[in-house]
Design a protein around this motif. Structure first.
Motif, PDB file in Angstrom:
ATOM      1  N   PRO A 187      -1.298 -20.660   5.048  1.00 12.78           N
ATOM      2  CA  PRO A 187      -0.352 -19.545   5.188  1.00 12.78           C
ATOM      3  C   PRO A 187      -0.987 -18.418   5.993  1.00 12.78           C
ATOM      4  O   PRO A 187      -2.212 -18.312   6.057  1.00 12.78           O
ATOM      5  CB  PRO A 187      -0.086 -19.119   3.739  1.00 12.78           C
ATOM      6  N   PRO A 188      -0.165 -17.577   6.600  1.00  9.31           N
ATOM      7  CA  PRO A 188      -0.725 -16.490   7.405  1.00  9.31           C
ATOM      8  C   PRO A 188      -1.527 -15.521   6.526  1.00  9.31           C
ATOM      9  O   PRO A 188      -1.183 -15.283   5.361  1.00  9.31           O
ATOM     10  CB  PRO A 188       0.498 -15.803   8.011  1.00  9.31           C
ATOM     11  N   ALA A 189      -2.578 -14.983   7.085  1.00 18.13           N
ATOM     12  CA  ALA A 189      -3.437 -14.057   6.340  1.00 18.13           C
ATOM     13  C   ALA A 189      -2.691 -12.751   6.084  1.00 18.13           C
ATOM     14  O   ALA A 189      -1.947 -12.257   6.943  1.00 18.13           O
ATOM     15  CB  ALA A 189      -4.710 -13.792   7.136  1.00 18.13           C
ATOM     16  N   LYS A 190      -2.910 -12.191   4.917  1.00 22.00           N
ATOM     17  CA  LYS A 190      -2.280 -10.914   4.576  1.00 22.00           C
ATOM     18  C   LYS A 190      -3.080  -9.782   5.196  1.00 22.00           C
ATOM     19  O   LYS A 190      -4.208  -9.960   5.635  1.00 22.00           O
ATOM     20  CB  LYS A 190      -2.213 -10.766   3.061  1.00 22.00           C
ATOM     21  N   SER A 191      -2.482  -8.621   5.182  1.00 15.19           N
ATOM     22  CA  SER A 191      -3.181  -7.476   5.771  1.00 15.19           C
ATOM     23  C   SER A 191      -4.489  -7.222   5.026  1.00 15.19           C
ATOM     24  O   SER A 191      -4.581  -7.411   3.819  1.00 15.19           O
ATOM     25  CB  SER A 191      -2.290  -6.240   5.726  1.00 15.19           C
ATOM     26  N   SER A 192      -5.473  -6.802   5.761  1.00 17.10           N
ATOM     27  CA  SER A 192      -6.814  -6.702   5.182  1.00 17.10           C
ATOM     28  C   SER A 192      -6.983  -5.494   4.274  1.00 17.10           C
ATOM     29  O   SER A 192      -7.678  -5.560   3.279  1.00 17.10           O
ATOM     30  CB  SER A 192      -7.844  -6.652   6.309  1.00 17.10           C
ATOM     31  N   LYS A 235      -2.561  -0.698   1.082  1.00 20.19           N
ATOM     32  CA  LYS A 235      -1.607   0.274   1.605  1.00 20.19           C
ATOM     33  C   LYS A 235      -1.900   1.637   0.991  1.00 20.19           C
ATOM     34  O   LYS A 235      -2.244   1.741  -0.181  1.00 20.19           O
ATOM     35  CB  LYS A 235      -0.180  -0.153   1.276  1.00 20.19           C
TER      36      LYS A 235
END
Length: 82
Positions: free
Chosen positions: A15-20, A23
């Motif tokens: 799956p695509p990597a989440k934001s590092s 927030k």
């Protein structure tokens, strides 16, 4: 008897990597949250001290509702605080 054909599996695609980074809230968020709660508290205190004549004359006990709306809006913002 004929041998069954083997099934080819699709290649694994991760799956695509989440934001590092986590927030964060904008810089105005906490001051607005605290201001709403303090204004609501002061509104309710003034309403009780003046026997519902102020901050807005003529609406009597509705002043309490206005104060509590400010307080609830401030507490509602705390649920979004990071």
């Amino acid at each position: 008897m004929p041998e069954s054909s083997s099934r080819k599996k699709a290649a694994y695609i991760p799956p695509p990597a989440k934001s590092s980074g986590p927030k964060v809230n904008p810089p105005w968020f906490v001051p607005v949250m605290l201001t709403l709660m303090v204004v609501g508290l002061l509104w309710v205190v003034v309403t009780y001290l003046t026997q519902s004549q102020y901050p807005i004359p003529g609406i009597s006990q509705w002043n309490l509702l206005i104060g509590f709306v400010f307080i609830i809006a401030g507490f509602g913002m705390t649920t979004r605080w990071r």
